[in-house]
Scaffold this active site. Sequence first.
Site, PDB file in Angstrom:
ATOM      1  N   ASP A   1       0.690  -1.286   0.059  1.00 52.08           N
ATOM      2  CA  ASP A   1       0.036   0.130   0.105  1.00 52.08           C
ATOM      3  C   ASP A   1       0.787   1.155   0.118  1.00 52.08           C
ATOM      4  O   ASP A   1       1.865   1.259   0.642  1.00 52.08           O
ATOM      5  CB  ASP A   1      -0.986  -0.158   1.195  1.00 52.08           C
ATOM      6  CG  ASP A   1      -2.383   0.162   0.753  1.00 52.08           C
ATOM      7  OD1 ASP A   1      -2.674   0.851   0.241  1.00 52.08           O
ATOM      8  OD2 ASP A   1      -3.229  -0.811   1.366  1.00 52.08           O
ATOM      9  N   ASP A  49      -3.275   4.280  -2.520  1.00 50.52           N
ATOM     10  CA  ASP A  49      -4.260   4.810  -1.374  1.00 50.52           C
ATOM     11  C   ASP A  49      -4.700   6.019  -2.021  1.00 50.52           C
ATOM     12  O   ASP A  49      -3.929   7.160  -2.105  1.00 50.52           O
ATOM     13  CB  ASP A  49      -3.822   4.884  -0.085  1.00 50.52           C
ATOM     14  CG  ASP A  49      -4.924   5.215   0.750  1.00 50.52           C
ATOM     15  OD1 ASP A  49      -5.738   4.132   0.948  1.00 50.52           O
ATOM     16  OD2 ASP A  49      -4.799   6.238   1.537  1.00 50.52           O
ATOM     17  N   GLU A  84      -6.476   3.623  -6.151  1.00 49.98           N
ATOM     18  CA  GLU A  84      -7.726   3.663  -5.458  1.00 49.98           C
ATOM     19  C   GLU A  84      -8.231   5.332  -6.054  1.00 49.98           C
ATOM     20  O   GLU A  84      -7.579   6.251  -5.532  1.00 49.98           O
ATOM     21  CB  GLU A  84      -7.559   3.563  -4.049  1.00 49.98           C
ATOM     22  CG  GLU A  84      -8.893   3.709  -3.333  1.00 49.98           C
ATOM     23  CD  GLU A  84      -8.877   3.842  -1.762  1.00 49.98           C
ATOM     24  OE1 GLU A  84      -9.695   3.365  -1.073  1.00 49.98           O
ATOM     25  OE2 GLU A  84      -7.784   4.370  -1.189  1.00 49.98           O
ATOM     26  N   HIS A 118     -11.039  -4.517   2.905  1.00 48.92           N
ATOM     27  CA  HIS A 118     -10.977  -3.878   4.164  1.00 48.92           C
ATOM     28  C   HIS A 118     -11.628  -2.586   4.609  1.00 48.92           C
ATOM     29  O   HIS A 118     -11.810  -2.459   5.696  1.00 48.92           O
ATOM     30  CB  HIS A 118      -9.455  -3.599   4.518  1.00 48.92           C
ATOM     31  CG  HIS A 118      -8.931  -2.446   3.796  1.00 48.92           C
ATOM     32  ND1 HIS A 118      -8.772  -2.464   2.730  1.00 48.92           N
ATOM     33  CD2 HIS A 118      -8.644  -1.110   4.232  1.00 48.92           C
ATOM     34  CE1 HIS A 118      -8.247  -1.174   2.071  1.00 48.92           C
ATOM     35  NE2 HIS A 118      -8.191  -0.582   3.236  1.00 48.92           N
ATOM     36  N   ASP A 119     -12.113  -2.095   3.682  1.00 44.30           N
ATOM     37  CA  ASP A 119     -13.103  -0.837   3.854  1.00 44.30           C
ATOM     38  C   ASP A 119     -14.658  -1.111   3.567  1.00 44.30           C
ATOM     39  O   ASP A 119     -15.409  -0.315   3.768  1.00 44.30           O
ATOM     40  CB  ASP A 119     -12.819   0.208   2.837  1.00 44.30           C
ATOM     41  CG  ASP A 119     -11.396   0.899   3.411  1.00 44.30           C
ATOM     42  OD1 ASP A 119     -11.255   0.988   4.536  1.00 44.30           O
ATOM     43  OD2 ASP A 119     -10.650   1.673   2.783  1.00 44.30           O
TER      44      ASP A 119
END
Length: 536
Positions: free
Chosen positions: A98, A198, A248, A312-313
């Site tokens: 990430d 991210d 993202e 994960h979100d």
Amino acid sequence: MKRANWKEAVVYQVYWRSFKDSNGDGIGDLRGVIDKLDYIASLGVDVVWLNPCYRSPDVDNGYDIADYYGIMEKAGTMGDLQELITTAHARGLKVILDLVVNHTSDQHDWFRQSRERINDKEDWYIWQDGTKDTPPNNWRSYFAPSPWTWSEERGQYYFHSFAKEQPDLNWEHPAVRQAIYDMMNWWIAQGIDGFRMDVINLIKKRSFEDVANPFDLSYLGNQPGVHDFLQEMHANVLAGKDLFTVGEIPFVGPEDGLLYVSEEREELRTLFHFEIADDMEAMDLLRFKEIQKRWYDVLYPLGVNSQFLNNHDHTRQVTRFGSERYRVESAKLLGLMLHTLPGIPYVYQGEEIGMTGIRFSDPSLYQDVAFRNRYEERVAGGEDPEVVLSSMQLLARDNSRTPMQWDDTHEAGFTSGKPWLAVNPNYTDINVAQAEADPSSVLAFYRSLIQMRKDHPIMVYGTYRDLALHDPYLYIYERELEGEVWRIVLNVHDEPMQTALVLPHEKLLVSNYPDSPDILRPYEARVYRYTVTEQK
């Protein structure tokens, strides 16, 4: 579409703190990931995406980085990460990290120096004048009522798109950008294979005037000039290297999305958009199909999309977009759908065994900073706490962060201690050991899907057409490549359905039920294969 190995990949996301704990402290770690690399490799995936393990105060589960060159003590050591990379490579797995460069932790030394106006870092973050009780504008952040926090030491506000402990970097400053590029190149030299970037399209800011609707956060991202930064990043870091990059990218439709991933523009290889994961609370099949068609029509064959329904979100896909009543059937259907739609499929840990979301009845059990801040804000504003909790449970990020369910022993085999986040009580029935022993399990189905993708280029490069665009329950589409046609037939519904389309049963390639009558049962998924000359 041009062929390339990276386009054929399947990515497995490891949220390490919930994956496997090797030392009994209740928190997953890098050694736990190393211990389970054989399992990951057995799935047939190609790339492991590792959530942030850099040194961090851990306010936002590692997305608040205090040192880009260090490893969080909870996760392990730099030696552990280097061993993980080497061990993964030995198993044919690539590892991507990430990349969190929109913001840092407020504990990062850069921010301390910026706050103190020393060492030429005064402008490395975004500072605005104002009075202590009046923020510079009416914006909101993702995690707080305002993106502005007052610094007594500096006598100014600093800007944060997320929590107040996550100040945004000032990408307008050339030295900031160069520091980021140097860091990225350092990690590439350590042997990593790419980056999941991210909120990368938040790095460019607009002017800070008030907005008409502060709750529409689109003003935070996708601003003019962001592509100048990304093309500079490509030139300084990515060019000439075989790296897997996925951005993202919130607040974009397909036309904007293509600007990020067009092979002709040389920025990123692929992206996550959020027209489904952020904007669709439950499955709306008509809307889902329309989104898929729009993105395909714009991207193909110039750029590559990503396919995911949970991470994960976002709440686990069976709970949110499938059916816990038909857990096995809907888990298989959603998996088949994502692996046969155009784009790169992402498997989030536990998805491959059909793990479900969780609804904590006590708000204090939620660890997520976004949940806690929003819950407190709403209750402080006079809303009934039970109503607030009920309204937030389905989409709470901790729904997908409960520990991986390895077996039916203590704490699902995740830890010998007390887990940092409660294990889902259904672990006694849903776990890897149980799935390994069942040849008809969701796990076995996922392995077959991933192998099919390796064996059949049509799943990667085939054209796409929707045959039932306006059907609210059936999703029927075809992929075609070099005279071969696959027809995917999905009943995305908990009632039996019939279709007027001819289903050539003798050409059935795969199904999530053991037989294939004329009626489609709840969450039934089938793939038929034939040639253009046989097409009816």
